[in-house]
Design an enzyme around this catalytic site. Sequence first.
Site, mmCIF file in Angstrom:
data_model
loop_
_atom_site.group_PDB
_atom_site.id
_atom_site.type_symbol
_atom_site.label_atom_id
_atom_site.label_comp_id
_atom_site.label_asym_id
_atom_site.label_seq_id
_atom_site.Cartn_x
_atom_site.Cartn_y
_atom_site.Cartn_z
ATOM 1 N N ILE A 70 27.670 -14.076 9.060
ATOM 2 C CA ILE A 70 26.386 -14.193 8.935
ATOM 3 C C ILE A 70 25.539 -15.230 9.374
ATOM 4 C CG2 ILE A 70 26.694 -12.669 6.739
ATOM 5 C CD1 ILE A 70 26.934 -15.107 4.988
ATOM 6 N N GLY B 231 27.161 -22.386 10.636
ATOM 7 C CA GLY B 231 26.930 -23.558 9.953
ATOM 8 C C GLY B 231 27.300 -24.927 10.837
ATOM 9 N N GLU B 232 27.178 -25.985 10.188
ATOM 10 C CA GLU B 232 27.393 -27.401 11.072
ATOM 11 C C GLU B 232 28.957 -27.373 11.627
ATOM 12 O OE1 GLU B 232 26.742 -30.507 8.415
ATOM 13 O OE2 GLU B 232 27.651 -32.105 9.987
ATOM 14 N N GLU C 282 31.377 -20.859 11.814
ATOM 15 C CA GLU C 282 30.613 -19.975 11.486
ATOM 16 C C GLU C 282 30.795 -19.764 9.908
ATOM 17 O OE1 GLU C 282 34.482 -17.865 13.085
ATOM 18 O OE2 GLU C 282 33.232 -19.469 13.654
ATOM 19 N N ASP D 198 19.097 -34.023 0.741
ATOM 20 C CA ASP D 198 18.910 -32.957 1.707
ATOM 21 C C ASP D 198 18.440 -31.881 0.974
ATOM 22 O OD1 ASP D 198 18.165 -31.906 4.138
ATOM 23 O OD2 ASP D 198 20.323 -31.533 4.680
HETATM 24 O O1 ACK Z 1 19.488 -17.877 6.102
HETATM 25 P P1 ACK Z 1 20.929 -17.142 6.099
HETATM 26 O O2 ACK Z 1 20.903 -15.870 5.971
HETATM 27 O O3 ACK Z 1 21.779 -17.938 5.068
HETATM 28 O O4 ACK Z 1 21.784 -17.977 7.162
HETATM 29 C C1 ACK Z 1 22.517 -19.124 6.724
HETATM 30 C C2 ACK Z 1 23.867 -19.107 7.533
HETATM 31 O O5 ACK Z 1 24.593 -18.708 6.456
HETATM 32 C C3 ACK Z 1 24.381 -20.367 8.028
HETATM 33 O O6 ACK Z 1 24.289 -21.442 6.848
HETATM 34 C C4 ACK Z 1 24.236 -18.209 5.408
HETATM 35 N N1 ACK Z 1 24.937 -18.763 3.981
HETATM 36 C C5 ACK Z 1 25.353 -19.692 3.672
HETATM 37 N N2 ACK Z 1 25.963 -19.718 2.757
HETATM 38 C C6 ACK Z 1 25.864 -18.570 2.078
HETATM 39 C C7 ACK Z 1 26.079 -17.891 0.846
HETATM 40 N N3 ACK Z 1 26.958 -18.550 -0.081
HETATM 41 N N4 ACK Z 1 25.724 -16.396 0.674
HETATM 42 C C8 ACK Z 1 25.003 -15.986 1.564
HETATM 43 N N5 ACK Z 1 24.609 -16.587 2.832
HETATM 44 C C9 ACK Z 1 24.920 -17.964 3.041
HETATM 45 C C10 ACK Z 1 22.677 -18.827 5.242
#
Ligand code: ACK
Length: 941
Positions: free
Chosen positions: A580, A583-584, A587, A699
């Site tokens: 989805i 991340g830092e 994925e 942050d």
């Molecule tokens: O804006 P997004 O769809 O929401 O794209 C970022 C991506 O992963 C990179 O951080 C999504 N994300 C991060 N943590 C979660 C979570 N717990 N549930 C759903 N999406 C997440 C975030």
Amino acid sequence: MALDLRLSQVRTGVAAMRQNCNYQLGTTKLGRKRGLIIGMFVCVCCQWEEVSIMDEKNIPIRTYQVCNVMEPSQSNWLRTDWIPRSGAQRIYVEIKFTLRDCNSLPGVTGTCKETFNLYYYESNNDREHYIRESNFLKIDTVAADESFTQVDIGDRIMKLNTEVRNVKVTTRKGFYLAFQDVGACIALISVRVFYKTCPLSIRNLATFPDTNTGADTSSLVEVRGSCVNQSEEREEPKMYCGADGEWLVPIGGCVCNPGYEEKGGVIKFIYIALLTSADISKCCTETQPKTPNKPPSAPQQLISEVNETSVVLEWSAPLRLGGRTDIRYSSYPGNVLFSPQQSGLGATRVCVSELQAHTRYTFTIGARNGVSQGHTARARESVSVTLTTNQAAPSPVTSIQASDVTRHDVSLAWQQPDRANGVILEYEVKYYEKNQKERSYRIMKTASRSADITGLNPLTVYVFHVRARTAAGYGEFSAPFEFSTNSDPLPLIGNAANSTLLLLSISGGVVLLLISTTVFIISHRRGQYSKAKQDLEEEKHLNPGVRIYVDPFTYEDPDQAVHEFAKEIDASNIHIEKVIGIGEFGEVCSGCLRLQGKREIYVAIKSLKAGYTDKQRRDFLSEASIMGQFDHPNIIRLEGVVTRCKPVMIITEYMENGSLNTFLRKHDGQFTVIQLVGMLRGIVSGMKYLSDMSYVHRDLAARNILVNSNLVCKVSDFGLSRVLEDESEAAYTTQIPIRWTAPEAIAYRKFTPASDTWSYGVVMWEVMSYGERPYWDMSNQDVIKAIDEGYRLPPPMDCPVCLHQLMLDCWQRDRIHRPSFTQILNILDKLIRNPTTTLRRTGGERPVPTLLEPVGGPEFVSVWSVEYWLQAIGMDMYRDTLTAAGYTSPDSLLTLTQQDMASIGIVTPSHQDQILASVQQVLLSHMQQIEEQMQDSMVPV
Ligand code: ACK
């Protein structure tokens, strides 16, 4: 993949064309597999000269040089011939060049430059004779950097720079590259143009073709695999081709057709197999004709689940049963307790207990049948797993002493349990009036071994129990300790002794000290912001037992920290479904988590990219160690971590609507003010919890808030605090999110709850403007300057005045004048309760009295009832409990916490979770209902 353009190879036609200043420098076939063919260089009205020099191995090479540093306004173009892109979507250009430092050129004036520009132009025409300069699009300005090697240029030694740029090329069949000199002294030594692919690969018996990476640097190209010969699809095989040419997240796969078996790899349990390239099976080969009556092969897919000092082992039957059905399993080693038994097992599961805490064990499961030789299974008939046990829960607290007993209060103290079995993280004190039994009790938590219990009824007998918690969980509660409050306002001397005697008579005389605190008692801040000094010491003094967050970096061993606060999850319990985001550290995927005895839940899975350093692993896991200490409906919940196999993963609850800024941009203008304020309320409630625990986020920004399907907002991303600690000044200023950060934090790293309040003000602005970028396209430097000069963000369109005023309060230059999170929460609650009077006027509107009159008031009677609500969520058994405790309206639920529920007798964690999750939803829809009523009653002007 790479196309080397050695300029020495580019020769044809040079002499012939040179005079008319538009010559072809030659052709170079650079096409290796996956390479691009780079053609000729074309110099248009050329100041660039072709010069032969010797390379470091004394081989003559061709360079292109230009050095018109004395003349102003230079614009000298050199372009390549057409380069077919061969299906690539993003190309990389590696340029090797030398560049003279202007200071090293005697007598140059301000005309000398130290950069050149790189351009591209996409085209279907492979023979364009003339391309206007204005048709080229700039890729970048290229400057020499520090990382160079020395090279001879003519008779001089020069520094060789290598720079790589990349650009998306998706619109035409090919492209031209161009180099524009603007008055520098440059020699181009070589140009390589390449693109990246994920190589042909076989995973889970499916073949994935050589695949070009996507157009963007974060693109993931989804590729469907095809089953290898003699196999068929088990679940659609898929993988993602990442921008770096690595295959990511294999999903699904194939299984051999009947009569065939995998060859060429070890079969591991599915999750490892999905992610481990070394162990892939390559093909299905025909099985040997079955010979009955052979010993079985080894059991498969042995997995373990450690629970403190016991472990459950589960496996599946061997691939080959040897033509018999009398298979039996045995487990090793001995000296531990196996249940149902150690050998002769018919089932594929055994539970092992009475293991040593914190000890590494290897368990082997062997399979045997009626024709097996000897007494034990041989290596090829066995499978092993190595694991480390956790610590056991602490033993019960056994002695409690009371002192300073008054009408309403008592101080309790106790000693550490005999066997703590680890570091005690906190104690929990449970108490209730004796004649009420446990129907209604309260819980207090404290990090120390004493507690001041207040708010008791006079002359009442109370019962106390205490238990300790370590990373292994809670120990047993102590035996009951009873004592009676007295009728005096001041403590009686000697009361402690009486109480102790009472305890001894009940619990058999073991000494235990209890310290309880006020985790769930919110300190009432005084009304003025100026008094809301964000002084943690004062806060701790007011709430001496509030649980304080523990910095995982204080642990020497990062694994100890993470296991202190996070549950280790067996990778086999995780089923990854899709990627989805990025991340830092790697994925982010979504998928399912199924833990034993629990229903399957949807989760987000962050993984740590392969090839990480120790520091990266530590930084990555520190987020889990931090998150694992929190438990609040507006803080993202950690489900656990996978650290014992690769990839290392952090599993959190899944938030269907992703991050708040993207979510709001997608739904621009679609929410009511009340809904937006509901989101802000959730965020501040989470922030209040964090600041109560003395955690400073650093942050806070809409991009770090996640939104679930009920529009509940949760604070996430607990990574930044670690990043900034030891950074140099330069690294610090590039890492810090300037637009969200308070001036004192930017200037001298003063991060406090008050600097988080500043960021919260910016989040309010982002929310009210539906995800607009704060300070739009101003540069960071301009933002810092504007703030310093007293400028602040204006109210977003349709933003109620009172909300913009609250933002301005959060952006007070002097941090002690900013409101605390408790105050912001109270203010938002008031706005939500009286939306008609408070949320009416917007910054953009002219004040029109008729419209601004409060039109709501008593006629907005709520149709909501606690009874219907509880019924709807299947919790009607708590109707009387909640009503008796005064929770009869949506407003009254605003402050409901887990501790409140525990104190009135709602103790089942899953019930607490369900009620809390639905509370925010109830509030939001209730607020919306009020808003709709208000709109209906608005008077047109
Ligand atoms: O804006 P997004 O769809 O929401 O794209 C970022 C991506 O992963 C990179 O951080 C999504 N994300 C991060 N943590 C979660 C979570 N717990 N549930 C759903 N999406 C997440 C975030």
